[in-house]
Design a protein around this motif. Structure first.
Motif, PDB file in Angstrom:
ATOM      1  N   ASN A   1       8.690 111.032  18.284  1.00  0.00           N
ATOM      2  CA  ASN A   1       8.502 109.554  18.231  1.00  0.00           C
ATOM      3  C   ASN A   1       9.461 109.128  17.037  1.00  0.00           C
ATOM      4  O   ASN A   1       9.644 109.793  16.208  1.00  0.00           O
TER       5      ASN A   1
ATOM      6  N   ASN B   1       7.797 106.572  15.210  1.00  0.00           N
ATOM      7  CA  ASN B   1       6.632 105.667  14.748  1.00  0.00           C
ATOM      8  C   ASN B   1       6.974 105.286  12.949  1.00  0.00           C
ATOM      9  O   ASN B   1       7.351 106.466  12.499  1.00  0.00           O
TER      10      ASN B   1
ATOM     11  N   PHE C   1       8.021 101.728  16.016  1.00  0.00           N
ATOM     12  CA  PHE C   1       6.749 100.985  16.507  1.00  0.00           C
ATOM     13  C   PHE C   1       6.174 101.024  14.917  1.00  0.00           C
ATOM     14  O   PHE C   1       6.042 102.092  14.254  1.00  0.00           O
TER      15      PHE C   1
ATOM     16  N   SER D   1       2.344 100.253  13.514  1.00  0.00           N
ATOM     17  CA  SER D   1       0.878 100.006  14.155  1.00  0.00           C
ATOM     18  C   SER D   1      -0.064  99.273  13.109  1.00  0.00           C
ATOM     19  O   SER D   1      -1.195  98.972  13.492  1.00  0.00           O
TER      20      SER D   1
ATOM     21  N   VAL E   1       8.918  97.000  16.468  1.00  0.00           N
ATOM     22  CA  VAL E   1       7.795  96.767  17.416  1.00  0.00           C
ATOM     23  C   VAL E   1       6.421  96.746  16.712  1.00  0.00           C
ATOM     24  O   VAL E   1       5.961  97.871  16.288  1.00  0.00           O
TER      25      VAL E   1
ATOM     26  N   ALA F   1       2.426  96.075  16.619  1.00  0.00           N
ATOM     27  CA  ALA F   1       1.328  96.276  17.233  1.00  0.00           C
ATOM     28  C   ALA F   1       0.619  95.138  16.978  1.00  0.00           C
ATOM     29  O   ALA F   1       0.924  94.314  15.737  1.00  0.00           O
TER      30      ALA F   1
ATOM     31  N   PRO G   1       1.989 105.941  25.012  1.00  0.00           N
ATOM     32  CA  PRO G   1       1.765 104.610  24.844  1.00  0.00           C
ATOM     33  C   PRO G   1       1.793 104.294  23.239  1.00  0.00           C
ATOM     34  O   PRO G   1       1.443 105.195  22.409  1.00  0.00           O
ATOM     35  N   GLU G   2       1.973 103.275  22.832  1.00  0.00           N
ATOM     36  CA  GLU G   2       2.232 102.630  21.644  1.00  0.00           C
ATOM     37  C   GLU G   2       3.069 103.643  20.602  1.00  0.00           C
ATOM     38  O   GLU G   2       2.730 103.946  19.667  1.00  0.00           O
ATOM     39  N   THR G   3       4.100 104.235  21.127  1.00  0.00           N
ATOM     40  CA  THR G   3       5.027 104.726  20.428  1.00  0.00           C
ATOM     41  C   THR G   3       6.525 104.486  20.809  1.00  0.00           C
ATOM     42  O   THR G   3       6.565 103.821  21.693  1.00  0.00           O
ATOM     43  N   SER G   4       7.419 104.385  19.913  1.00  0.00           N
ATOM     44  CA  SER G   4       8.629 104.162  20.019  1.00  0.00           C
ATOM     45  C   SER G   4       9.617 105.554  19.810  1.00  0.00           C
ATOM     46  O   SER G   4       8.893 106.616  19.434  1.00  0.00           O
TER      47      SER G   4
ATOM     48  N   MET H   1       5.385 102.558  27.104  1.00  0.00           N
ATOM     49  CA  MET H   1       4.532 101.657  26.464  1.00  0.00           C
ATOM     50  C   MET H   1       3.195 101.320  27.455  1.00  0.00           C
ATOM     51  O   MET H   1       2.677 100.220  27.517  1.00  0.00           O
TER      52      MET H   1
ATOM     53  N   SER I   1      15.043  96.690  24.677  1.00  0.00           N
ATOM     54  CA  SER I   1      14.818  98.033  24.095  1.00  0.00           C
ATOM     55  C   SER I   1      15.596  99.193  24.627  1.00  0.00           C
ATOM     56  O   SER I   1      15.552 100.184  24.026  1.00  0.00           O
TER      57      SER I   1
END
Length: 468
Positions: A13, A15, A45, A47, A64, A66, A138-141, A161, A179
């Motif tokens: 990822n 992140n 991403f 967070s 991105v 959160a 989920p919740e990762t780039s 996502m 994206s």
């Protein structure tokens, strides 16, 4: 590559909170300067909130955020564990390739990681196959290179996502968003079909065209060299990058064959036996190339490939897998018709003996070479005959002929002539049967008329001797 879909999850990822994404091996803290390369495209991403001294952003990228995440300027107050004040650079994510098997992991339909157990996949099937479901956590780039030799990389679905895209229309809409170009790069094209494998006998993975990319990525991760096998004549299963010791079983099947049911049968009835605790198995449908006389490529045909390897050492390497292959063939001999299996073929490579199949392959190549040699010889003679009939070789008739005496002719010349006879000699040109003394019997040959002169050369008659 099974009849049911397989879930494969992308591991890396991009992140902000992932320590391995930074050159210092840690997440930037308040007194650090964050540096993104100017010309590197990124999707990151975030967070949680972060305080920073300074941050250099790329020309093309996205952050991105959160809920509750963001950035604030460092106010200079003391931050425990962050007194270095260095420049921390974001690592290069361009090298993460789609066809790198080390960057994927298999998931169960419930989303749990599949343990590395008794059933494994050949290397080409460790990368998403055309009927697999691909999951980005989920919740990762992420950023992935989809360079490919295929015109289109087909997939059943893609989850991004936390949202599953399982139709061509939904995927096309996502590609039009901001994206997608930041997450996927390279000349490849991903296509979501929304359909699973339609054949209960299984479907081939479809990664053969990119097999060289898969193997290159694996070899780079292992030091650019396959491990040295313990057996004398290792096997190279279709879709696998390196040679293995053990056994492979190739099955020809009928329309009644069910891959998922047969896999379950092998696991429950054979692989689960205590004596086979050291054996691992891979089973899938592959396309095996067919050749004419074992040399000339002709076409390909689907077969079920079973790969069996064990953890034996020394002369025992592969021997347990060989025994399991023998049990599989015995089971096919008894129940193959009911299972939809028409025939099976075994190849073995152990630490003690050469594979018998390897020897037969060598014999096949020798036989094929001999047959091809005869065919080329016949073609050559046919070409000579064609040129002769066209008149290209008729001039050879006028060339002088060199006649060499044969040994048996020379022996006959040296032999003594047979003793003379009172009857003179046999005249080959004048052989007339004597007239029959029986007036009722027809003469077999008619005498030549007296006025008809027959001229011939008599080798034993010299006319000069009779002249007076």
């Amino acid at each position: 590559a099974a009849a049911t879909a397989v879930y494969k999850q992308w591991i890396p990822n991009t992140n902000f909170e992932t320590a391995s994404n930074w050159d210092k091996g840690r997440v930037p803290c308040a007194s650090d300067v964050v540096h993104f390369e100017k010309n590197k495209v990124v999707s990151v991403f975030v967070s949680s909130p972060h305080a920073l001294t300074d941050m250099y952003l790329p020309l093309n990228g996205e952050l991105v955020l959160a809920s509750g995440a963001g950035f604030a300027a460092f106010n200079g107050s003391w931050d425990p564990g962050c007194d270095s004040g260095t420049t921390v650079r974001f690592a290069d994510s361009e090298h993460h390739a789609w066809f790198d098997p080390t960057l994927w992991q298999a998931l169960s339909p419930g989303g749990e990681l599949k343990p590395s157990g008794r059933v494994f996949s050949v290397d080409e099937e460790r990368v998403p196959c055309r009927y697999d479901d691909v999951i980005f956590q989920p919740e990762t780039s992420f950023r992935v290179n989809i360079e490919s030799s295929q015109q289109v990389i087909h997939l059943r679905s893609i989850s991004l996502m936390g949202q599953e895209l399982s139709s061509p229309e939904a995927w096309a809409e996502y590609l039009r968003g901001p994206s997608a170009p930041l997450q996927f790069h390279g000349n490849g094209t991903l296509q979501v079909t929304g359909t699973g494998c339609p054949d209960k006998s299984g479907c081939a993975c479809g990664n053969a065209l990119d097999g060289h990319r898969i193997c290159a990525a694996l070899l780079e991760a292992s030091g650019s060299q396959c491990p040295v096998p313990a057996c004398q004549s290792p096997l190279r299963p279709l879709g696998h990058c390196c040679g293995v010791c053990g056994a492979t079983v190739n099955l020809d099947f009928t329309p009644d064959f069910d891959l998922q049911k047969y896999r379950d049968r092998l696991v429950q009835a054979l692989l689960s036996q205590p004596k086979y605790a050291s054996v691992r198995m891979a089973i899938s449908k592959v396309h095996k190339a067919q050749t004419f006389l074992g040399v000339i490529p002709r076409s390909s045909t689907p077969v079920i490939q079973i790969v069996l390897i064990d953890d034996g050492a020394g002369v025992q390497t592969g021997s347990t897998a060989e025994q399991l292959a023998a049990d599989i063939m015995e089971d096919i001999a008894q129940h193959g018709e009911a299972l939809g299996i028409s025939s099976g073929k075994v190849e073995v490579a152990t630490g003690s003996t050469f594979s018998g199949q390897v020897g037969s392959q060598a014999l096949t190549r020798i036989t094929a070479g001999t047959v091809l040699g005869l065919l080329f010889g016949l073609l050559f003679l046919r070409g000579i005959l064609f040129l002769y009939r066209r008149g290209k070789l008729r001039s050879l008739r006028r060339l002088p002929t060199l006649c060499l005496p044969r040994p048996w002719d020379r022996l006959e010349d040296l032999a003594s002539p047979a003793p003379g006879s009172d009857k003179g000699f046999d005249n080959p040109m004048f052989n007339v049967e004597p007239l029959s003394t029986d007036p009722g019997e027809e003469t077999p040959q008619k005498m030549a008329p007296k006025d008809h002169h027959v001229f011939y050369l008599n080798p034993l008659y010299d006319a000069s001797e009779t002249e007076t």
